[in-house]
Enzyme design. Structure first.
Site, mmCIF file in Angstrom:
data_model
loop_
_atom_site.group_PDB
_atom_site.id
_atom_site.type_symbol
_atom_site.label_atom_id
_atom_site.label_comp_id
_atom_site.label_asym_id
_atom_site.label_seq_id
_atom_site.Cartn_x
_atom_site.Cartn_y
_atom_site.Cartn_z
ATOM 1 N N GLY A 9 0.834 -1.201 0.000
ATOM 2 C CA GLY A 9 0.000 0.000 0.000
ATOM 3 C C GLY A 9 0.863 1.243 0.000
ATOM 4 O O GLY A 9 1.976 1.248 -0.534
ATOM 5 N N CYS A 10 0.380 2.289 0.614
ATOM 6 C CA CYS A 10 1.096 3.564 0.683
ATOM 7 C C CYS A 10 2.487 3.364 1.272
ATOM 8 O O CYS A 10 2.637 2.845 2.365
ATOM 9 C CB CYS A 10 0.300 4.550 1.540
ATOM 10 S SG CYS A 10 1.178 6.077 1.900
ATOM 11 N N PHE A 11 3.514 3.768 0.534
ATOM 12 C CA PHE A 11 4.873 3.491 0.991
ATOM 13 C C PHE A 11 5.295 4.274 2.224
ATOM 14 O O PHE A 11 6.235 3.909 2.907
ATOM 15 C CB PHE A 11 5.918 3.602 -0.114
ATOM 16 C CG PHE A 11 5.928 4.838 -0.976
ATOM 17 C CD1 PHE A 11 5.474 6.074 -0.556
ATOM 18 C CD2 PHE A 11 6.437 4.743 -2.266
ATOM 19 C CE1 PHE A 11 5.528 7.189 -1.376
ATOM 20 C CE2 PHE A 11 6.494 5.850 -3.102
ATOM 21 C CZ PHE A 11 6.036 7.078 -2.653
#
Length: 159
Positions: A9-11
């Site tokens: 997902g969002c890094f």
């Protein structure tokens, strides 16, 4: 030092979780798994490159094992969500492990199987890709340490 690469997902949140581990020398936000060549956040976010948001982890194998990193990976996202995590939707947010050698591949596959057999996710299928490492594209500087720079809590979902 060894290298591991994860997409969950969002890094920003992935980077944060890995940086908390003793033995992790660095965790760098970037892109991997799509069309080779240079890419930008805007292109990746638009879903036009095939890249996933990833974090490349440099770690001391004497201090922390790849299996321990896998445990952090599995426990900090939902590996049953195809091409999304929470409100982030698109293949750029897919769950993936990019293995750097045959040992990492075997360990990743074994950990995925163990998680499946554990029943933690019930009948939901774990969709995490386990694929060979490709070219790592470092994300723009403003993405590095984003949560710390902006004094934000983690952006990852809790479940």
């Amino acid at each position: 030092m060894a290298i591991a690469t994860f997409g969950a997902g969002c890094f920003w949140g992935v980077e944060y979780f890995f940086k908390q581990i003793e033995g992790v020398n660095s965790a760098t936000c970037g892109y991997m798994g799509g069309n080779d060549g240079t890419t930008t956040y805007e292109e990746v976010k638009a879903g036009t490159t095939g890249h996933a948001e990833v974090v490349q982890v440099e770690f001391d194998e004497q201090a922390v094992s790849f299996d321990e990193l896998l445990a952090v990976f599995w426990s900090n996202h939902n590996p049953t969500q195809l091409n999304m995590q929470g409100g982030d939707i698109g293949n750029q947010y897919r769950s993936c492990i990019f293995f750097h050698n045959s040992e990492q591949k075997a360990q990743a596959e074994a950990s995925k199987l163990a998680l499946t057999r554990s029943g933690k996710w019930g009948l939901r299928h774990i969709v995490t890709e386990i694929v060979p490492v490709l070219t790592f594209h470092r994300a723009e500087e403003y993405h590095q340490n984003y949560l710390e720079k902006n004094e934000l809590p983690s952006c990852h979902l809790t479940y």
